[in-house]
Design an enzyme around this catalytic site. Structure first.
Site, PDB file in Angstrom:
ATOM      1  N   GLN A 177      33.938   9.583  33.406  1.00 50.67           N
ATOM      2  CA  GLN A 177      34.137  10.524  32.545  1.00 50.67           C
ATOM      3  C   GLN A 177      32.992  11.876  32.427  1.00 50.67           C
ATOM      4  OE1 GLN A 177      36.677   9.374  28.893  1.00 50.67           O
ATOM      5  NE2 GLN A 177      35.508   7.376  29.708  1.00 50.67           N
ATOM      6  N   VAL A 217      29.778  13.842  33.355  1.00 50.64           N
ATOM      7  CA  VAL A 217      29.622  15.117  34.086  1.00 50.64           C
ATOM      8  C   VAL A 217      28.198  15.287  34.523  1.00 50.64           C
ATOM      9  CG1 VAL A 217      31.450  16.171  32.858  1.00 50.64           C
ATOM     10  CG2 VAL A 217      29.220  16.644  31.943  1.00 50.64           C
ATOM     11  N   HIS A 239      36.181  14.375  34.710  1.00 52.12           N
ATOM     12  CA  HIS A 239      35.784  15.722  33.871  1.00 52.12           C
ATOM     13  C   HIS A 239      34.970  16.767  34.405  1.00 52.12           C
ATOM     14  CE1 HIS A 239      37.053  13.174  30.278  1.00 52.12           C
ATOM     15  NE2 HIS A 239      38.109  13.368  30.914  1.00 52.12           N
ATOM     16  N   ASN A 298      30.048  -2.478  25.817  1.00 52.45           N
ATOM     17  CA  ASN A 298      29.776  -1.538  25.057  1.00 52.45           C
ATOM     18  C   ASN A 298      29.221  -2.222  23.634  1.00 52.45           C
ATOM     19  OD1 ASN A 298      30.292   0.455  22.669  1.00 52.45           O
ATOM     20  ND2 ASN A 298      31.885   1.296  23.885  1.00 52.45           N
TER      21      ASN A 298
END
Ligand code: OAD
Length: 255
Positions: free
Chosen positions: A110, A112, A128, A222
């Site tokens: 995701q 960029v 994205h 995470n």
């Protein structure tokens, strides 16, 4: 089974290590968290500095751009400059190593920032877009160069429309074919990694669940809990830059 591990004792369940070692197909979804250790700010962790008081949802939309194109351009310019000055970290590099070890490897991001490609990952599906590319807001077509006359945002040399970053904003379509390819990889893989994403922005957030439904071993990396944590086969609580290199080493020790 759900194993929680502290980064200090990076020791992984045998089941996870052998799933990885025997995997023919691995798919990985990454989010802003994997670039955090490079110094790129995430979207939903507490923000500091210039843009601390803005929500990404209020800047990353076509409506926000129409309302205040200068502010939105400058936000991206700030992120672009940040990205230019940072380097890939051990989390990005571990995924390059993983790609070398398995016959079929799909990296879906995701992000960029282009850091996966700079690290050396060869096949990256950017859901994205990419902050380093620019396109025309009116024509939706790539623009390589434009007159540097101080106007912010700069103007399209073809039609005079405003230029914008070539990223996907809320409410916009993902690049054609990118999601279908990501979903196919999630459904076909043996092991699916979900790394550094809050798992709240769809359709990307649906990918780990698609992998679970298809029977894959799903591994979350995470430091914080997400809506995936309870359902993941293995939930590794810690930083990508620590867990991913350690996992690669555990699964494929150097001869
Ligand atoms: P978020 O900023 O929402 O979430 C970042 C996640 O990374 C959080 O769950 C953190 O706990 C985790 N994290 C932080 N440091 C980490 C580390 N060192 N290692 C591993 N994880 C870490 O970012 P995304 O989930 O990527 O979309 O956000 C998804 C999308 O929402 C973005 O692509 C962007 C954003 O608004 C658009 O702009 C369209």
């Amino acid at each position: 089974m759900n194993a929680s591990l502290s980064p200090a004792a990076v020791e992984f369940p045998d089941r996870l290590v052998s799933a990885l070692r025997n995997a023919r197909r691995i798919a990985v979804l990454t989010g802003a968290g994997i670039s955090a250790e490079s110094g790129v700010p995430t979207f939903r962790d507490a923000q500091t500095g210039l843009w601390a008081n803005f929500k990404p949802e209020d800047l990353a939309t076509p409506e926000a751009f129409r309302r205040n194109p200068k502010m939105v351009w400058e936000w991206y310019e700030w992120r672009r400059q940040r990205v230019r000055t940072v380097s890939p970290n051990p989390g990005h590099l571990a995924l390059v190593e993983m790609e070398r070890r398995v016959p079929a490897f799909t990296l879906v991001t995701q992000n960029v920032d282009g850091l996966h490609q700079r690290a050396g990952s060869r096949h990256v599906l950017e859901l994205h877009g990419n902050i380093t590319r620019t396109k025309c807001f009116e024509e939706d077509a790539a623009v390589e160069s434009w007159p540097e006359d101080g106007e912010v945002p700069p103007r399209c040399p073809r039609c005079g429309g405003m230029l914008r970053p070539d990223v996907v904003w809320f409410g916009e379509m993902l690049p054609e074919g990118a999601y279908a390819a990501a979903e196919a990889a999630a459904e076909a893989c043996d092991v699916f990694f979900c790394v550094g994403t809050a798992t709240v922005v769809y359709p990307a957030a649906a990918l780990p669940f698609a992998a679970l439904r298809a029977g894959a071993t799903v591994v979350e990396v995470n430091p914080s809990e997400t809506q995936l944590s309870d359902q993941a086969t293995h939930s590794l609580r810690g930083r990508a830059g620590e867990h991913l290199p350690a996992l690669v080493k555990a699964a494929w020790p150097e001869p």
